[in-house]
Structure formats: C-alpha cells, structure tokens
Write an enzyme that holds these catalytic residues in place. Sequence first.
Site, PDB file in Angstrom:
ATOM      1  N   ASP A 117       0.739  -1.094  -0.010  1.00  7.35           N
ATOM      2  CA  ASP A 117      -0.210  -0.082   0.077  1.00  7.35           C
ATOM      3  C   ASP A 117       0.952   1.246  -0.156  1.00  7.35           C
ATOM      4  O   ASP A 117       2.241   1.314   0.150  1.00  7.35           O
ATOM      5  CB  ASP A 117      -0.906  -0.003   0.996  1.00  7.35           C
TER       6      ASP A 117
HETATM    7  C1  BGC Z   1      -4.937   3.112   0.098  1.00  4.32           C
HETATM    8  C2  BGC Z   1      -5.293   2.281  -0.914  1.00  4.32           C
HETATM    9  C3  BGC Z   1      -5.088   2.779  -2.221  1.00  4.32           C
HETATM   10  C4  BGC Z   1      -3.667   3.573  -2.305  1.00  4.32           C
HETATM   11  C5  BGC Z   1      -3.354   4.217  -3.664  1.00  4.32           C
HETATM   12  C6  BGC Z   1      -3.852   4.013   0.112  1.00  4.32           C
HETATM   13  O1  BGC Z   1      -3.837   4.987   0.843  1.00  4.32           O
HETATM   14  O2  BGC Z   1      -5.048   2.550   1.383  1.00  4.32           O
HETATM   15  O3  BGC Z   1      -6.580   1.651  -0.719  1.00  4.32           O
HETATM   16  O4  BGC Z   1      -5.089   1.937  -3.370  1.00  4.32           O
HETATM   17  O5  BGC Z   1      -3.517   4.410  -1.561  1.00  4.32           O
HETATM   18  O6  BGC Z   1      -4.079   5.195  -3.853  1.00  4.32           O
END
Ligand code: BGC
Length: 754
Positions: free
Chosen positions: A295
């Site tokens: 993530d």
């Molecule tokens: C979130 C994810 C997301 C990623 C990319 C993160 O902060 O937890 O769900 O896919 O950002 O934008």
Amino acid sequence: MTRYQHPLAPTPLRVGLLAALLAAPVAAKPPVYATPAETAFVDALMAKMTVEEKLGQLNQPPGVGNNTGPAAMAGNEDQIRRGEIGSYLGTQGAALTCRLQKIAVEESRLGIPLLFGYDVIHGHRTVFPVPLAESSSFDPDEVQHAARVAAVEAAAHGIHWTYAPMVDIARDPRWGRVVEGAGEDPYLGSVLAAARVRGFQGDDLRKPDAVLATAKHFVAYGAAEAGRDYNVADISERTLHEVYLPPFKAAIDAGAQSIMASFNEIAGVPMHAHRPLIQDLLRKEWGWDGLLVSDYTGVMELMPHGVAANREQAGALGLRAGVDVDMVSQIYVKDLPAAVKAGRVPMAEVDASVRRVLNAKYRLGLFDDPYRSCTPDGARERALTLAPEHRAAARRMAQKSMVLLENEGDVLPLSKSVRTLAVIGPLADHRRAMLGNWAVAGREEDAITPLEGLKAALGDKTRLIVAKGADIDSQDTTGFADAVAAAKQADAVVMFLGEHPDMSAEANNRTSLDLPGAQEQLALAVAATGKPVALVLLNGRPLSISRLKGKVPAILEAWFPGVEGGPAIADVLFGDVNPSAKLPVTFPHNVGQVPIYYAHKNTGRPPSEQEKYTSKYLDVPWTPLYAFGHGLSYTTFRYDAPVVSKKTLVPSALQQQVSVRVTNTGKRAGEEVVQLYVRDDVASVTRPVKQLRGFQRVALQPGESKVVTFPLGFDDLAMLDDRMQRVVEPGTFTVFVGGSSDRTREVGFEVADR
Ligand code: BGC
C-alpha cells in the site's frame, strides 16, 4: 466423534513459530498461471537485467498530481529512461500514459513497458454507487457488470491495473473504509469479490479493455481497533480464517492477478513484513502466483511500526515477506541496490518479485502491444468516457442499491401528480455527494443531483419548494424555520440528509454514527408538521438513526449513488422502480453497540428480557436497529415454511437442497432477495447463531409464487475444528430462510455419524 474432512483438502503446512497462522483451510489445487512460453520469455529478459533495472521494475512512484496519500516525490521521465520505474500509481489519460509508455519502450535500455495502476474503485469517469451501495444490491451479475464498465473506461484512459476490489470485511462502522467494501459478511463479501474480479479482468487479460484486479487490503485491515484507520488488528486465528481471509480466497479463485498488503499489523507483525501470511499462506498453501503490491508507503511504514531501523531494513523486510512492488516509498529502487550487491538481500528474493511483475506485463500482452490504449487522436478514450450505456448501467446499479428502511403508511412511492413538493436538506443539490469518496477520476459536473432528478421526473406541473434547512455538519438551526415553512406549504416532503463524502473512506473515521450536525433535529422538526415525509439518506456507513424511527415515516438509504444518483433516486421515490436492496451491514441503535453483526455467537448467557444476568445492555436493546439483510419493498412477500430434500445426510453424500415458496402478496411487481442462513447447532467449537450461505433474487408479479431452491454442500456445512481442520461434524443443523437475517423461517436436518 467422527469428523468428515474434505476429500480435496491437503494437509496444512505448519512451519515454525507462526504455525498457528498457517493452519488454514486449504485450496483444492494450486492454480498454475505461468505458461512455458511466458516463463521462457521472462527468463530471457531477466538474464539481461542489471540489479538496478530489476529493482526498477519493483518501483512504483506516484504520477504528478496524485493525492491519495501523504505528499510524495513523483516518478520522473529520466527515471523511466534509466529503467528505474516498473509501474505508476495514479497516472491516467491516454495521451499522458502513451507518452510515458513511449519513453519506456523506446528510450530505456531494455524497452520494458510500464504498468499504469489506478484506484478505479466504483466506476471511472462514469462513477457508480460506492461499493457498499453496490453490495446492497445482493446482485453479483450487476456488480460484475459495474466493474466491467469501469474497466472498459479505465483501460481507454490508459490504465492496466486497478486497486480494487476492496474485500475487507468491516464490522465497525466507525472505520471510514466500511464504505469501500461489501460490508460485514464473509459469504456475501466472497461472492461479490469474485464478481468484481471477473468484471475488471474480463475473459481475456490480453484484450485492451481488461485491467488487472487487486484484492485489497491483505489482511484484517477492517479489524482496526476502535475503528481508527491504520490501527492494530489483534484477532484470533479463527477469526482471521473464518471472517477476513475468505474474500481473498474467493478473489484468487476468480483469477485475481494482484493483491495489496494492508497498513495494519496482526498481533505484532505488520502486514508488509508478514512472511507467514504472504509467503506461506498465499504463495505456498494457496498456490497464488500473482503480483503483491504494497500500500501507499507501506514498506517505508515498517520504520514507524518499529520493526525496521532504516530504509534498507524496511526494504529488506518487505521484499523478504513477498511484497513485490514498492508503492511510493521508492525504497527498493533507491536503498536496496547496494544491499543486494553486498549480499545483505538475496538476489533470489529480488528475482522472485521481478518475475511476478514481468509475468503481469506478459499476461496483459504489453510486450506485444505496449500501446493498447493509444489511438492517435484519443478517439477511443472520448468514445468510451461517459458512454450512454455506461451511464445507463450506473443508473441501474443505483436503483438496485437503495435500501428502503422504513415505509410507514406507504408514504412511498410518491405520486408524480403531487402539486407541491418540498425538497429539504443540505444534500438535495450536493454534486459531490453523488460521487462519494474514492471517485478519483470522477468529476462533479458529470453528476446529476437529487433535485435535478426530481425536476426531470416531475416536469413543470409540480411546484418545488427548496430549503436547505441546515448544513451537513453545523449546529446552526437558523434554516429550520424556512424548512418547516416549506413543508407546511407542500403536499409531500422529501428530505436529503446524511454525511459529507469526506466523512467516510480512508482516514475518515468517526466516533459517532449519528447524523452529523443539526440534521436529526431538522428531520424531527420537519416530520412534526405531520406531512408525508420521505427521508433519503446519503452516507457511507451505517447510521444510528433510532430517534427518527416512528417519527419519519419513510426512510430510503441511498448511500452515495454515483453520477446517475439523482435520476435513480427519482425512479425509486416515484415507484418507477420498486426498491429491492438489502443491508450488507448492521445498523446499530448507537455507536456503543459496535461491533454488532448478525453472525454473532450465542454466548453461555444469550440475551433474554426476563433474565438479568444475560448478555445485553441497560440502555438500548441488544438487537440492532436494522439487521443485516433488511430492506423493504413497495410490495410484500410471504415465505412458506422451507423444506429440505433429505432429513438426514450421510457423510458420503453431503448434498442437501432447501426449497421455499415465496409469494408476492402485494399489489406491485417486485424483486425479493431470498436469503438462506445455516447454523450448526452443536459442534466441537462454538458457531455463529447463523451464517449466510446463499441468496437469490427472485422477480414476482402481484399474486405470483415461485419456489426458490438452494443447494447446500460440504463448504456450506463445514467449519474449522479445534485443530483448524475444515470438517463437517455430525449432528443437527438449522436452516433459516427469509427476506432479512432477523425475519426467517426454519427447518432442520441431521448429518448422520456414518
Ligand atoms: C489506500 C489504498 C489505495 C492506495 C493508492 C492508499 O492510501 O490505502 O487503498 O489503493 O492508497 O491510492
């Protein structure tokens, strides 16, 4: 006691210290994806790559202007030329992605194409209802179609890879991300996870409209303590396997090519460093060979978690755990080359991850056609953006997503010949609220608000009196007088209340589930006029609205319904569409009941009104305000007693059929989501009071009856025993069938000892 083990279940791996986490129920056969041609191609390419180029493939910086997390350094074109970028986060648009792709293919030494990853969560430009809303449809085909439409549009914008579906089970509505998933139930969550994966990926990854699906966030992210995002999850092995893992397994079985690690730790081990769950469970036991992405800065966050002292250690831990792609941190590319060359990080670990990135590019056909979204004049992108059939699908999805919570005195549907209609509330004409959160490519100007939807449905013959009444989140009551005056002049009233879209989704947690600000007071003041009042809720989580029950006659939960939300709301309010959605998550009386979910345990002292020393509260009922599966219709349905095909099942033939006759007893055609729950009455470990094991949508004309039949097999009756083996134990089972988890009819049967 005899226990029947699934014939296909291999012996679970039990390795070392964290053996407990590994004793999972096991897949039938490990899926094998890589073809010999793919392996040969990737081998040949990897033989030519330097350490820097390999780590470059694992690097995923954000594109310019991406803002889905803390500010970060965007990946630049020189990095592409040097082979230091394998994929991009949050970069889209055919023109931009094609230009960057050209640099990668023509100006980098090995010409390896880029992957463009993006959060395509509920539609792309054609924004669909938020995922929790879509899930309320209990309609896997429609949900799959919504994901397909999103993929078609996203792919035309240059995207290869979506960070969806979010398959986290959420039983704590304080957690803002409850809006992004399928709610509280692992069975519903699994069915919809698979549907979404199929929708995004289509039937052939090489087609230009397929995008890789990412099941996220692995795992138990929804178990964050106190509903505070990113917080610790400290759950049992059983809960992990029974509640949080099943939707991931379902996504993998549906072919999901990617999984994203979650920000949380489980019992002391951050998921970005969790070898047992990633390497041993996902990779070895489940045989999954897809691409695991961190993530946003997840690898870097191993430092504040306190398991890595510096960037190199964080990178080494992430890579060793099997996190293939480093989203945003740029640690793999910047801090690991020296460590790999010095032997502190094994080359084999780098290679394993690089292979998976290249496999993904190969499977998408990018080595043959890196420019699959590029048309010289952008024609494809233009033609597919907000295409009429996409908007039509978004409207249908929204119609199927709205849950009728209350309809006392049949206030709804409203007549279109109403002469004066008061339209009240801060969300009646709120364009952003149509989109909801995580509508990353969505634009407000594409959305049609409820007020616009009502105007279009009613034309000029109805007088609309509009009064905001209150803001979403302020205690100011000065607008109440206008709202009440508007209601008094009207024949009927529609109110639009709820949350701002930025009150749910990532980092948007609340300790109260009440309607924010003075909205509840406003609703009560308007309802006190005695006019027929319908309240439409626009929000991203279960709300504690018990004080409105019995005061506001009709309540429609519309969630954040997407660009076609306005027209879809009008369709439902005026009865052109009969609502059929059901709650995928329990609504509590108040936040103090959280976590509250239908599949709870009985306890040794089940709640009882008569007995003090039982499991309940002094101040609110122990039951929910609205149960999982609840949702009314403009017609009514009768359920006859369910029947089973066999009163006794023998171990060699664990196949059961449950049938129930459902009749439309009202005056309108309608669709009912018939739900089937199972309980293992007495087992070697405690079982939930009921668990969803099937649901079917059935369309019935007034007076019409249909017999709905559910097959039940090993998986529906199985449980994990005290050794975490998946077994069916002999004894009695109860089957519950009905239109809501709290309104069911029962039938029992037995599984014989031999
Ligand atoms: C979130 C994810 C997301 C990623 C990319 C993160 O902060 O937890 O769900 O896919 O950002 O934008």
